[in-house]
Design a protein around this motif. Sequence first.
Motif, PDB file in Angstrom:
ATOM      1  N   LEU A 428       0.829  -1.204   0.000  1.00  0.00           N
ATOM      2  CA  LEU A 428       0.000   0.000   0.000  1.00  0.00           C
ATOM      3  C   LEU A 428       0.863   1.253   0.000  1.00  0.00           C
ATOM      4  O   LEU A 428       1.622   1.496   0.942  1.00  0.00           O
ATOM      5  CB  LEU A 428      -0.899   0.002   1.241  1.00  0.00           C
ATOM      6  CG  LEU A 428      -1.687   1.285   1.523  1.00  0.00           C
ATOM      7  CD1 LEU A 428      -2.743   1.525   0.443  1.00  0.00           C
ATOM      8  CD2 LEU A 428      -2.342   1.229   2.907  1.00  0.00           C
ATOM      9  N   LEU A 429       0.732   2.068  -1.055  1.00  0.00           N
ATOM     10  CA  LEU A 429       1.271   3.420  -1.031  1.00  0.00           C
ATOM     11  C   LEU A 429       0.187   4.336  -0.479  1.00  0.00           C
ATOM     12  O   LEU A 429      -0.815   4.617  -1.142  1.00  0.00           O
ATOM     13  CB  LEU A 429       1.674   3.880  -2.437  1.00  0.00           C
ATOM     14  CG  LEU A 429       2.032   5.373  -2.544  1.00  0.00           C
ATOM     15  CD1 LEU A 429       3.325   5.681  -1.781  1.00  0.00           C
ATOM     16  CD2 LEU A 429       2.147   5.822  -3.994  1.00  0.00           C
ATOM     17  N   SER A 430       0.341   4.754   0.758  1.00  0.00           N
ATOM     18  CA  SER A 430      -0.553   5.733   1.380  1.00  0.00           C
ATOM     19  C   SER A 430       0.339   6.637   2.221  1.00  0.00           C
ATOM     20  O   SER A 430       0.497   6.443   3.425  1.00  0.00           O
ATOM     21  CB  SER A 430      -1.617   5.030   2.232  1.00  0.00           C
ATOM     22  OG  SER A 430      -2.633   5.937   2.618  1.00  0.00           O
ATOM     23  N   PRO A 431       0.958   7.642   1.597  1.00  0.00           N
ATOM     24  CA  PRO A 431       2.165   8.263   2.153  1.00  0.00           C
ATOM     25  C   PRO A 431       1.978   9.085   3.418  1.00  0.00           C
ATOM     26  O   PRO A 431       2.950   9.306   4.142  1.00  0.00           O
ATOM     27  CB  PRO A 431       2.651   9.151   1.002  1.00  0.00           C
ATOM     28  CG  PRO A 431       1.967   8.628  -0.221  1.00  0.00           C
ATOM     29  CD  PRO A 431       0.654   8.119   0.251  1.00  0.00           C
ATOM     30  N   ALA A 432       0.775   9.582   3.676  1.00  0.00           N
ATOM     31  CA  ALA A 432       0.538  10.463   4.821  1.00  0.00           C
ATOM     32  C   ALA A 432       1.432  11.698   4.758  1.00  0.00           C
ATOM     33  O   ALA A 432       1.767  12.278   5.786  1.00  0.00           O
ATOM     34  CB  ALA A 432       0.733   9.711   6.137  1.00  0.00           C
ATOM     35  N   CYS A 433       1.806  12.095   3.561  1.00  0.00           N
ATOM     36  CA  CYS A 433       2.733  13.209   3.349  1.00  0.00           C
ATOM     37  C   CYS A 433       2.442  13.874   2.005  1.00  0.00           C
ATOM     38  O   CYS A 433       1.947  13.229   1.081  1.00  0.00           O
ATOM     39  CB  CYS A 433       4.183  12.723   3.298  1.00  0.00           C
ATOM     40  SG  CYS A 433       4.948  12.410   4.880  1.00  0.00           S
ATOM     41  N   ALA A 434       2.813  15.133   1.923  1.00  0.00           N
ATOM     42  CA  ALA A 434       2.858  15.781   0.615  1.00  0.00           C
ATOM     43  C   ALA A 434       3.991  15.174  -0.209  1.00  0.00           C
ATOM     44  O   ALA A 434       4.881  14.497   0.325  1.00  0.00           O
ATOM     45  CB  ALA A 434       3.067  17.280   0.783  1.00  0.00           C
ATOM     46  N   SER A 435       3.950  15.427  -1.500  1.00  0.00           N
ATOM     47  CA  SER A 435       4.891  14.779  -2.423  1.00  0.00           C
ATOM     48  C   SER A 435       6.073  15.660  -2.793  1.00  0.00           C
ATOM     49  O   SER A 435       7.006  15.196  -3.455  1.00  0.00           O
ATOM     50  CB  SER A 435       4.149  14.415  -3.712  1.00  0.00           C
ATOM     51  OG  SER A 435       3.649  15.600  -4.327  1.00  0.00           O
ATOM     52  N   PHE A 436       6.055  16.925  -2.380  1.00  0.00           N
ATOM     53  CA  PHE A 436       6.887  17.922  -3.039  1.00  0.00           C
ATOM     54  C   PHE A 436       8.389  17.776  -2.811  1.00  0.00           C
ATOM     55  O   PHE A 436       9.181  18.459  -3.470  1.00  0.00           O
ATOM     56  CB  PHE A 436       6.444  19.328  -2.616  1.00  0.00           C
ATOM     57  CG  PHE A 436       4.985  19.582  -2.834  1.00  0.00           C
ATOM     58  CD1 PHE A 436       4.392  19.303  -4.064  1.00  0.00           C
ATOM     59  CD2 PHE A 436       4.194  20.068  -1.821  1.00  0.00           C
ATOM     60  CE1 PHE A 436       3.042  19.519  -4.271  1.00  0.00           C
ATOM     61  CE2 PHE A 436       2.835  20.298  -2.013  1.00  0.00           C
ATOM     62  CZ  PHE A 436       2.259  20.023  -3.245  1.00  0.00           C
ATOM     63  N   ASP A 437       8.799  16.909  -1.898  1.00  0.00           N
ATOM     64  CA  ASP A 437      10.239  16.707  -1.746  1.00  0.00           C
ATOM     65  C   ASP A 437      10.829  15.895  -2.896  1.00  0.00           C
ATOM     66  O   ASP A 437      11.985  16.069  -3.270  1.00  0.00           O
ATOM     67  CB  ASP A 437      10.553  16.042  -0.406  1.00  0.00           C
ATOM     68  CG  ASP A 437       9.861  14.695  -0.245  1.00  0.00           C
ATOM     69  OD1 ASP A 437       8.825  14.471  -0.907  1.00  0.00           O
ATOM     70  OD2 ASP A 437      10.348  13.873   0.547  1.00  0.00           O
ATOM     71  N   GLN A 438      10.021  15.001  -3.486  1.00  0.00           N
ATOM     72  CA  GLN A 438      10.538  14.125  -4.540  1.00  0.00           C
ATOM     73  C   GLN A 438       9.716  14.164  -5.829  1.00  0.00           C
ATOM     74  O   GLN A 438      10.212  13.777  -6.886  1.00  0.00           O
ATOM     75  CB  GLN A 438      10.584  12.676  -4.030  1.00  0.00           C
ATOM     76  CG  GLN A 438      11.596  12.451  -2.915  1.00  0.00           C
ATOM     77  CD  GLN A 438      11.613  11.003  -2.446  1.00  0.00           C
ATOM     78  OE1 GLN A 438      10.583  10.344  -2.346  1.00  0.00           O
ATOM     79  NE2 GLN A 438      12.813  10.505  -2.139  1.00  0.00           N
ATOM     80  N   PHE A 439       8.450  14.631  -5.757  1.00  0.00           N
ATOM     81  CA  PHE A 439       7.562  14.611  -6.923  1.00  0.00           C
ATOM     82  C   PHE A 439       6.834  15.945  -7.059  1.00  0.00           C
ATOM     83  O   PHE A 439       6.601  16.644  -6.069  1.00  0.00           O
ATOM     84  CB  PHE A 439       6.543  13.473  -6.801  1.00  0.00           C
ATOM     85  CG  PHE A 439       7.153  12.106  -6.718  1.00  0.00           C
ATOM     86  CD1 PHE A 439       7.535  11.434  -7.855  1.00  0.00           C
ATOM     87  CD2 PHE A 439       7.364  11.505  -5.481  1.00  0.00           C
ATOM     88  CE1 PHE A 439       8.112  10.172  -7.788  1.00  0.00           C
ATOM     89  CE2 PHE A 439       7.942  10.254  -5.387  1.00  0.00           C
ATOM     90  CZ  PHE A 439       8.323   9.574  -6.550  1.00  0.00           C
ATOM     91  N   LYS A 440       6.426  16.259  -8.274  1.00  0.00           N
ATOM     92  CA  LYS A 440       5.727  17.517  -8.549  1.00  0.00           C
ATOM     93  C   LYS A 440       4.405  17.593  -7.812  1.00  0.00           C
ATOM     94  O   LYS A 440       4.005  18.646  -7.309  1.00  0.00           O
ATOM     95  CB  LYS A 440       5.509  17.657 -10.056  1.00  0.00           C
ATOM     96  CG  LYS A 440       4.775  18.924 -10.466  1.00  0.00           C
ATOM     97  CD  LYS A 440       4.583  18.978 -11.972  1.00  0.00           C
ATOM     98  CE  LYS A 440       3.814  20.227 -12.386  1.00  0.00           C
ATOM     99  NZ  LYS A 440       3.597  20.263 -13.861  1.00  0.00           N
TER     100      LYS A 440
END
Length: 466
Positions: A428-440
């Motif tokens: 399961l990818l459910s990051p509980a985080c924003a993506s902006f450190d590695q993805f747009k």
Amino acid sequence: MIPAQTFANKKVALFGLGGSGRATALALKEGGAEVLAWDDNPDSITKAAESGIPVGDLRAADWSGFASFVLSPGVPLTHPKPHWTVELARGAGVEIIGDIELFARERTARAPDAPFVAITGTNGKSTTTALTSHVLADAGRDTQMGGNIGRAVMTLDPPRADKHYVVECSSYQIELAPSVNPSAGILLNLTPDHLDRHGTIQHYASIKERLVAGSETAIIGVDDVFCVQIADRLERAGKEVVRISKRLPLTDGLFADGANLMQAENGRFSRIATLEDIGSLRGQHNAQNALAAIAACMKVGLSPREIQSGLDSFPGLAHRMEQVGHKDHVLFVNDSKATNADAAAPALSSFGRIYWIAGGLAKEGGIEPLRSFFPRIAKAYLIGEAAPAFSATLGETVPYEISGTLDAAVEHAAADAARDGSGEAVVLLSPACASFDQFKNFEVRGDAFRTAVNAIKGMQAIGGIR
């Protein structure tokens, strides 16, 4: 496109020339309005002018000549302070409206009987909108879906009695739609959100209430105190109210009993549909979404058989508990839209044996609110800037590794899950985080997960996501 004919021969100011703003300006122009549009972004002004939209600085305009001011929902109306165009419009006594209001006026003028379902709520709007639209289309109805999801509302086909409109509405859009009048208005839930734009939860709730207050039938989730109060208030005012609950047995309304979706009338219960074996609608949150869609589809004339067929074939939405593929006993799920702990909770609550990929740019509070789900996690694979902080929270409670990158996390989680002897496991990818450190954005992150999963030898893809 829906030409905004109700504004023919009127002068209309418009601010906000993103994609939906340009579509709205063109709809006004096509309907015969005299439009003057502007934006704070020079690039947006250039694109609008190239599209044939008349542009001009609204600071220099004679506001006494405008009949209406159409504002992009992304522009502050009240908080943290009104945009300068709002001050000019108010000073001149010009009404301030948005694209949903334009649609409502066109429908009222052209085809007031055209079925119109409008959906709002803090969480679940997009899934409920997509599900309602899918069920209607599956039943052979000419269905138009847009608003805050997919197409800008004024790019839909012009209103006709045989067309069914399903429109997602944000609080920003509702605030600019004083005469919105759906056949079925859905308010799913209310939790504090967008308070930087609305000031208080009470003001935010009052805006959401407008959608259901203007509807023929108000469909309201009653699993939070704000929505309970709204349902009671509208019912006292004589509004037809259908209550729905994902966890409470109701004496009147629709509620979930495990996978069974029940209809209650005067304390008598009957099963109206089931979510059994529908992987795209797992979890209590999706039970609420399905109940709302069912109530709306019943309102516009669908039978239980037609509704169940639509539920069974619903593919789900990309990046929202999206079933990407499976290999042997392992299911791979993309929940990249879960950009904070609260958003990750539904996915973690829906599976029993989880190989969890989490991390990115952390939000306040981290994953501490998810501690009750830790017993479900076989192992965590931490990525991005949040990995050290998340590992400290997991401590000795949950096995983990700091994978660093998403590709490495997928590779390691897939290998570990394949060796799981429990008989059923989920990566399961459910990051509980924003993506902006590695993805747009979360979409790019979810696409990268899907690509990595589909590259695994022997993977059976699960198609149909839209």
